[in-house]
Design a protein around this motif. Structure first.
Motif, PDB file in Angstrom:
ATOM      1  N   UNK A 244       0.835  -1.205   0.000  1.00  0.00           N
ATOM      2  CA  UNK A 244       0.000   0.000   0.000  1.00  0.00           C
ATOM      3  C   UNK A 244       0.868   1.253   0.000  1.00  0.00           C
ATOM      4  N   UNK A 245       1.856   1.252   0.890  1.00  0.00           N
ATOM      5  CA  UNK A 245       2.733   2.424   0.969  1.00  0.00           C
ATOM      6  C   UNK A 245       3.450   2.659  -0.367  1.00  0.00           C
ATOM      7  N   UNK A 246       3.975   1.572  -0.931  1.00  0.00           N
ATOM      8  CA  UNK A 246       4.710   1.717  -2.180  1.00  0.00           C
ATOM      9  C   UNK A 246       3.831   2.179  -3.332  1.00  0.00           C
ATOM     10  N   UNK A 247       2.616   1.630  -3.439  1.00  0.00           N
ATOM     11  CA  UNK A 247       1.753   2.037  -4.546  1.00  0.00           C
ATOM     12  C   UNK A 247       1.281   3.475  -4.366  1.00  0.00           C
ATOM     13  N   UNK A 248       1.068   3.884  -3.117  1.00  0.00           N
ATOM     14  CA  UNK A 248       0.642   5.272  -2.889  1.00  0.00           C
ATOM     15  C   UNK A 248       1.736   6.258  -3.281  1.00  0.00           C
ATOM     16  N   UNK A 249       2.947   5.958  -2.890  1.00  0.00           N
ATOM     17  CA  UNK A 249       4.073   6.808  -3.280  1.00  0.00           C
ATOM     18  C   UNK A 249       4.177   6.903  -4.799  1.00  0.00           C
ATOM     19  N   UNK A 250       4.115   5.731  -5.440  1.00  0.00           N
ATOM     20  CA  UNK A 250       4.230   5.710  -6.899  1.00  0.00           C
ATOM     21  C   UNK A 250       3.108   6.488  -7.564  1.00  0.00           C
ATOM     22  N   UNK A 251       1.892   6.326  -7.066  1.00  0.00           N
ATOM     23  CA  UNK A 251       0.783   7.015  -7.733  1.00  0.00           C
ATOM     24  C   UNK A 251       0.924   8.533  -7.593  1.00  0.00           C
ATOM     25  N   UNK A 252       1.408   8.974  -6.422  1.00  0.00           N
ATOM     26  CA  UNK A 252       1.636  10.429  -6.265  1.00  0.00           C
ATOM     27  C   UNK A 252       2.652  10.923  -7.287  1.00  0.00           C
ATOM     28  N   UNK A 253       3.724  10.152  -7.463  1.00  0.00           N
ATOM     29  CA  UNK A 253       4.750  10.553  -8.438  1.00  0.00           C
ATOM     30  C   UNK A 253       4.187  10.580  -9.856  1.00  0.00           C
ATOM     31  N   UNK A 254       3.371   9.583 -10.151  1.00  0.00           N
ATOM     32  CA  UNK A 254       2.790   9.485 -11.494  1.00  0.00           C
ATOM     33  C   UNK A 254       1.870  10.676 -11.771  1.00  0.00           C
ATOM     34  N   UNK A 256       2.032  13.546 -10.404  1.00  0.00           N
ATOM     35  CA  UNK A 256       2.905  14.717 -10.543  1.00  0.00           C
ATOM     36  C   UNK A 256       3.450  14.835 -11.959  1.00  0.00           C
ATOM     37  N   UNK A 257       3.938  13.712 -12.472  1.00  0.00           N
ATOM     38  CA  UNK A 257       4.507  13.717 -13.820  1.00  0.00           C
ATOM     39  C   UNK A 257       3.447  13.933 -14.888  1.00  0.00           C
ATOM     40  N   UNK A 258       2.234  13.489 -14.606  1.00  0.00           N
ATOM     41  CA  UNK A 258       1.149  13.634 -15.587  1.00  0.00           C
ATOM     42  C   UNK A 258       0.558  15.039 -15.527  1.00  0.00           C
ATOM     43  N   UNK A 272      -5.530   7.898 -22.283  1.00  0.00           N
ATOM     44  CA  UNK A 272      -5.685   9.324 -22.602  1.00  0.00           C
ATOM     45  C   UNK A 272      -4.466  10.122 -22.136  1.00  0.00           C
ATOM     46  N   UNK A 273      -4.017   9.838 -20.929  1.00  0.00           N
ATOM     47  CA  UNK A 273      -2.867  10.571 -20.391  1.00  0.00           C
ATOM     48  C   UNK A 273      -1.618  10.337 -21.250  1.00  0.00           C
ATOM     49  N   UNK A 274      -1.321   9.069 -21.521  1.00  0.00           N
ATOM     50  CA  UNK A 274      -0.072   8.756 -22.217  1.00  0.00           C
ATOM     51  C   UNK A 274      -0.082   9.178 -23.677  1.00  0.00           C
ATOM     52  N   UNK A 275      -1.192   8.919 -24.344  1.00  0.00           N
ATOM     53  CA  UNK A 275      -1.160   9.057 -25.799  1.00  0.00           C
ATOM     54  C   UNK A 275      -1.826  10.327 -26.322  1.00  0.00           C
ATOM     55  N   UNK A 276      -2.721  10.937 -25.508  1.00  0.00           N
ATOM     56  CA  UNK A 276      -3.328  12.192 -25.930  1.00  0.00           C
ATOM     57  C   UNK A 276      -2.572  13.357 -25.278  1.00  0.00           C
ATOM     58  N   UNK A 277      -2.482  13.304 -23.946  1.00  0.00           N
ATOM     59  CA  UNK A 277      -1.883  14.426 -23.239  1.00  0.00           C
ATOM     60  C   UNK A 277      -0.361  14.475 -23.424  1.00  0.00           C
ATOM     61  N   UNK A 278       0.332  13.340 -23.150  1.00  0.00           N
ATOM     62  CA  UNK A 278       1.796  13.341 -23.237  1.00  0.00           C
ATOM     63  C   UNK A 278       2.290  13.022 -24.640  1.00  0.00           C
ATOM     64  N   UNK A 306       9.829   9.558 -18.172  1.00  0.00           N
ATOM     65  CA  UNK A 306      10.073   8.990 -16.833  1.00  0.00           C
ATOM     66  C   UNK A 306       8.811   8.418 -16.174  1.00  0.00           C
ATOM     67  N   UNK A 307       7.642   8.828 -16.647  1.00  0.00           N
ATOM     68  CA  UNK A 307       6.398   8.334 -16.033  1.00  0.00           C
ATOM     69  C   UNK A 307       6.219   6.830 -16.252  1.00  0.00           C
ATOM     70  N   UNK A 308       6.796   6.344 -17.355  1.00  0.00           N
ATOM     71  CA  UNK A 308       6.548   4.950 -17.763  1.00  0.00           C
ATOM     72  C   UNK A 308       7.066   3.933 -16.737  1.00  0.00           C
ATOM     73  N   UNK A 309       8.323   4.125 -16.323  1.00  0.00           N
ATOM     74  CA  UNK A 309       8.894   3.182 -15.358  1.00  0.00           C
ATOM     75  C   UNK A 309       8.055   3.130 -14.089  1.00  0.00           C
ATOM     76  N   UNK A 310       7.579   4.301 -13.687  1.00  0.00           N
ATOM     77  CA  UNK A 310       6.732   4.351 -12.489  1.00  0.00           C
ATOM     78  C   UNK A 310       5.423   3.600 -12.680  1.00  0.00           C
ATOM     79  N   UNK A 311       4.860   3.750 -13.872  1.00  0.00           N
ATOM     80  CA  UNK A 311       3.589   3.057 -14.134  1.00  0.00           C
ATOM     81  C   UNK A 311       3.792   1.541 -14.131  1.00  0.00           C
ATOM     82  N   UNK A 312       4.885   1.117 -14.757  1.00  0.00           N
ATOM     83  CA  UNK A 312       5.174  -0.322 -14.771  1.00  0.00           C
ATOM     84  C   UNK A 312       5.307  -0.847 -13.341  1.00  0.00           C
ATOM     85  N   UNK A 313       6.069  -0.123 -12.551  1.00  0.00           N
ATOM     86  CA  UNK A 313       6.270  -0.536 -11.167  1.00  0.00           C
ATOM     87  C   UNK A 313       4.947  -0.516 -10.393  1.00  0.00           C
ATOM     88  N   UNK A 314       4.157   0.534 -10.617  1.00  0.00           N
ATOM     89  CA  UNK A 314       2.860   0.617  -9.942  1.00  0.00           C
ATOM     90  C   UNK A 314       1.994  -0.584 -10.298  1.00  0.00           C
TER      91      UNK A 314
END
Length: 612
Positions: A244-254, A256-258, A272-278, A306-314
Motif C-alpha cells: 500500500x505504501x509503495x503504490x501510494x508513493x508511486x501514484x503520487x509521483x505518477x 505529478x509527472x502527468x 488518454x494521459x499517455x497518448x493524448x496528453x503526453x 520517466x512516467x513509464x517506469x513508475x507506471x510499470x512498477x505501480x
DNA sequence: CCTCTTGTG
DNA sequence: AGATGCACAAGAGGC
C-alpha cells in the motif's frame, strides 16, 4: 407428507412422489429401504456454496426415478416444525452412505462428499457424477449444471436456486415443503440423468477414464480442499501494508509527472494521459477505441518518458496487492486458519484441473516481491512443504506421441532438452551454445506444443518474422517425426471433428474445417495442443490417485495440498519426509509407461518458496 | 456483463 | 487486409 410435484416453474411436471422425513419412524423405514438398494442418488442442501464453509440444512435421497426423500435437519424460520436430530440422522445414514456395496450417485458429488465428511460421514462407493459424465461426453465450459442438463436431456425445467431462495439469506430460511420439492428434484433428476449418461459413456469409450480416473479422483480432490494450506497471516498483513505504501508513493509521483490526478487503474484514462496528453507513440487502437497500455507497450516506451517506469512498477505492485495479497487474507478460513481452494474437474476443455476461490494455481513466483508471497504458504509446526514437479512433461509426451528420434534420444539420455533443440536449430555443437540460443530454443519448444506461427515466435524471441519462420522450418526439417505427428493430428481432426488424449478423452474441434481462416487456424492449434496438454493432465491425475492410496495404506499423516498442473504440493511431518519423497517421486514417474522416462524433481522447505 | 490486464503452468 | 501460441481465474473499470 407427500408432495405431488406441484412445483413453481415446472413446465412439464413429472409425476413424482416426494416425501419429507420428519419422524424417527419415517427415517427408520427409509433407511431400511435404502439398505436394499444397489444405488442411491444423494444431494445436500446447505448454507453456503463453498463446501468447506457450508453447514448442512438437509439431505435428499432417491433410488427410483420419480421418488425421492428429503430429510430436513436445520431449517430455521418462524413456525418451522421440529426436525430430526442432525447427529442421529447422520448416524442412521452411515450404514448405507458409508456402505462400500451401495453405489452413490451425485451431481458435483465432491461438494456433498466434503460437506458430509466435515460432519463426520464419509460417503463410500461414489460411483457416478452426472456433471463429470456430461463434461466427458462434451468437454466444453459452463454447460454442466443440473438445471441445464435436466432441460437439455430430459426437457424438464427445474426451479432455479435463485427462484427458490429469493431474497432470503440461505436455504435454511425456506419452508421445508418448498425445499422438499426442490431438493428431491435434485436427487431425482440426478438419478434420471445417470441412467441417461451411463450408456452414452460406454458407447463413447469413456468408461475407463470416467470410472478409473475422474470418479476416484473426486475424493482425492475433496481431501485436498478439506486439508487447505496454511498461510502466515501476519506476513500477509505486513506485505499488504508495505505494498500500500509503495503504490501510494508511486501514484503520487505518477500524478505529478502527468500534471493531474486520474484513475491509474483505468486503462482508458491511462491511455488518454499517455497518448493524448503526453503524446507518446501509441500502438494500434483496441476494439473499444482506446490505445493499449499493456506491459508490452509500456516496456517499449520506457526510455521515452520517466512516467513509464513508475507506471510499470505501480502495475506490478498493485497486481500483487489487489490480485493476491488482499484476496488471500480474505480467503483464510477463520475456523481452520488455512486457505481452502476448490478444484474443478470440469473447468477446462483439455482435462486439466482449474482452481478457484481463491485460485491457488497462479500464485506469483517470478519477481522478488512475488517470491515473498510464495513464502507465506507454509506448514504446521513440525511439518515441511514438499513439492514434486514433473520435468518437461508436455515435451516428453510429445516425444512419446510422435516417436521423434531426436526427442526420444535426448530424453533417454537425460539431456537438457532446450540445449539439445538449440543444437539442431543453429547447427552448433553443445559446448558452443549460449544462454541466448538456449532461450530461443526453449521458446520454439513451447511454441511447437501450442501450434505456433512465425509471428508468434518472432514476438517471443524478439526477432523479425522471417528469422522466426526459418527457425520453425529448421525445427520441422530436423524433427521429422514431430512434423508427421502434427500433420496426422490435423488430418485426424479434420476427418473426425475431434481429437483424443492418450486415455481417450475427446474434445470436439468445431472450426477445424471452417472457411474462416482465423477460426480454422485457431482450431488447428487447439487440435495440436489438446492431446498433449490433456495427456499430461491425465498422467498427473493418475499419479495423484496412486499417491493418495499409498499415503492411506501406509497410515501416513502427510497431506496432499495442491496440484499446479505439473506440480504436487504436500505438507509432511518431519518424520515422514524420506518416505513421502519416495512415494511421490515413484508414483509420479511410474504413473504411466511411455517410450521416454518421466522425471520428477522433489524439493523440501519450510515454505512453498523454499520447496519449489 | 464485457473488456483490459496480468498472474500461473 | 488483417490476424496470427495452448489452458485458465480474477480484479478493476465502465456501460
Amino acid at each position: 407428507m407427500t408432495n405431488k410435484l406441484s412445483l413453481v416453474g415446472c413446465k412439464k411436471p413429472y409425476h413424482a412422489n416426494y416425501k419429507t422425513i420428519l419422524t424417527e419412524n419415517e427415517l427408520d423405514n427409509l433407511v431400511k429401504q435404502m439398505a436394499k438398494q444397489k444405488e442411491i442418488a444423494v444431494d445436500t442442501e446447505t448454507t453456503s456454496a463453498s463446501p468447506t464453509r457450508a453447514g448442512l440444512v438437509g439431505i435428499s435421497l432417491s433410488f427410483k426415478e420419480g421418488e425421492a426423500y428429503y430429510i430436513p435437519v436445520a431449517h430455521k424460520y418462524l413456525g418451522a416444525p421440529k426436525q430430526p436430530d442432525f447427529k442421529s440422522v447422520l448416524e442412521r445414514l452411515k450404514p448405507v452412505l458409508q456402505s462400500p456395496k451401495i453405489k452413490k450417485v451425485g451431481q458435483n458429488i465432491k461438494y456433498d462428499y466434503i460437506v458430509l465428511k466435515r460432519a463426520g460421514l464419509e460417503i463410500k462407493d461414489m460411483n457416478f457424477d452426472t456433471m463429470i459424465a456430461s463434461y466427458l461426453l462434451n468437454p466444453i465450459r459452463g454447460e454442466h449444471g443440473l438445471k441445464y442438463l435436466a432441460l437439455k436431456h430430459l426437457g424438464y425445467k427445474m426451479l432455479s436456486f435463485q427462484e427458490l431462495v429469493g431474497d432470503k439469506r440461505t436455504i435454511a430460511e425456506i419452508e421445508i415443503e418448498k425445499v422438499t420439492g426442490y431438493s428431491c428434484d435434485d436427487a431425482d433428476f440426478t438419478l434420471r440423468l445417470k441412467n441417461k449418461f451411463s450408456p452414452l459413456l460406454e458407447k463413447e469409450g469413456l468408461n475407463k477414464i470416467f470410472y478409473e480416473l475422474e470418479i476416484p479422483l473426486i475424493s482425492v480432490l475433496a481431501d485436498m480442499e478439506i486439508n487447505g494450506v496454511k498461510v502466515n497471516k501476519k506476513e500477509l498483513d505486513y506485505l499488504a501494508e508495505e505494498l500500500s505504501e509503495n503504490t501510494e508513493t508511486l501514484s503520487r509521483q505518477i500524478y505529478g509527472l502527468a500534471g493531474e490526478t486520474f484513475n491509474l487503474n483505468s486503462p482508458r484514462q491511462l491511455s488518454d494521459i499517455l497518448f493524448e496528453k503526453l503524446k507518446l507513440q501509441s500502438g494500434r487502437k483496441s476494439k473499444t477505441g482506446y490505445y493499449s497500455t499493456s506491459s508490452f507497450v509500456l516496456e517499449g516506451l520506457k526510455d521515452k518518458h520517466p512516467i513509464i517506469a513508475n507506471i510499470i512498477e505501480y502495475r506490478n505492485l498493485a497486481k500483487l496487492k489487489d490480485g493476491f495479497v488482499v484476496p488471500l487474507i480474505r480467503a483464510i478460513n477463520p475456523k481452520t486458519g488455512r486457505i481452502h481452494t476448490s478444484f474443478h474437474q470440469i473447468g477446462t476443455t483439455t482435462g486439466r484441473l482449474a482452481s478457484s476461490g481463491p485460485n491457488l494455481q497462479n500464485i506469483p513466483i517470478r519477481t522478488e516481491k512475488a517470491k515473498e508471497i510464495r513464502k507465506v504458504f507454509t506448514a504446521e509446526k513440525g511439518n515441511f512443504i514438499l513439492s514434486a514437479d514433473y520435468s518437461q512433461i508436455e515435451l516428453r509426451i510429445m516425444a512419446h506421441f510422435s516417436q521423434d528420434k531426436i526427442l526420444i534420444r535426448a530424453f533417454n539420455e537425460g539431456k537438457d532438452i532446450h540445449t539439445e533443440t538449440a543444437k539442431y536449430l543453429f547447427n552448433i555443437p553443445e559446448n558452443k551454445i549460449t544462454s541466448h540460443e538456449r532461450r530461443k530454443a526453449k521458446a520454439v519448444n513451447f511454441g511447437i506444443i501450442y501450434g505456433i506461427s512465425p509471428y508468434g515466435l518472432a514476438q517471443s524471441i524478439g526477432s523479425d518474422e522471417e528469422t522466426a519462420k526459418n527457425i520453425i522450418d529448421t525445427y520441422f526439417s530436423t524433427h521429422v517425426q514431430v512434423k508427421q505427428f502434427i500433420d496426422k493430428i490435423l488430418a485426424d481432426a479434420k476427418g473426425k471433428g475431434f481429437v483424443k488424449t492418450l486415455f481417450g478423452r475427446k474434445r470436439e474441434v468445431k472450426n477445424i474445417n471452417s472457411d474462416n481462416k482465423t477460426l480454422r487456424l485457431q482450431a488447428e492449434r487447439e487440435a495440436i495442443n489438446t492431446p498433449i496438454q490433456g495427456t499430461a493432465a491425465e498422467v498427473i491425475k493418475l499419479a495423484m490417485l496412486k499417491i493418495h492410496r499409498k499415503l492411506k495404506e501406509e497410515n501416513l499423516k502427510t497431506k496432499m495440498l495442491l496440484q499446479i498442473h505439473d506440480e504436487l504440493l504436500f505438507e509432511v511431518p518431519k518424520s515422514e519426509i524420506e518416505q513421502v519423497e519416495k512415494i511421490a517421486k515413484g508414483c509420479m514417474e511410474n504413473a504411466v509407461n511411455l517410450s521416454i522416462p518421466l522425471k520428477v524433481a522433489v524439493n523440501i522447505g519450510e515454505n512453498w518458496l523454499e520447496a519449489h
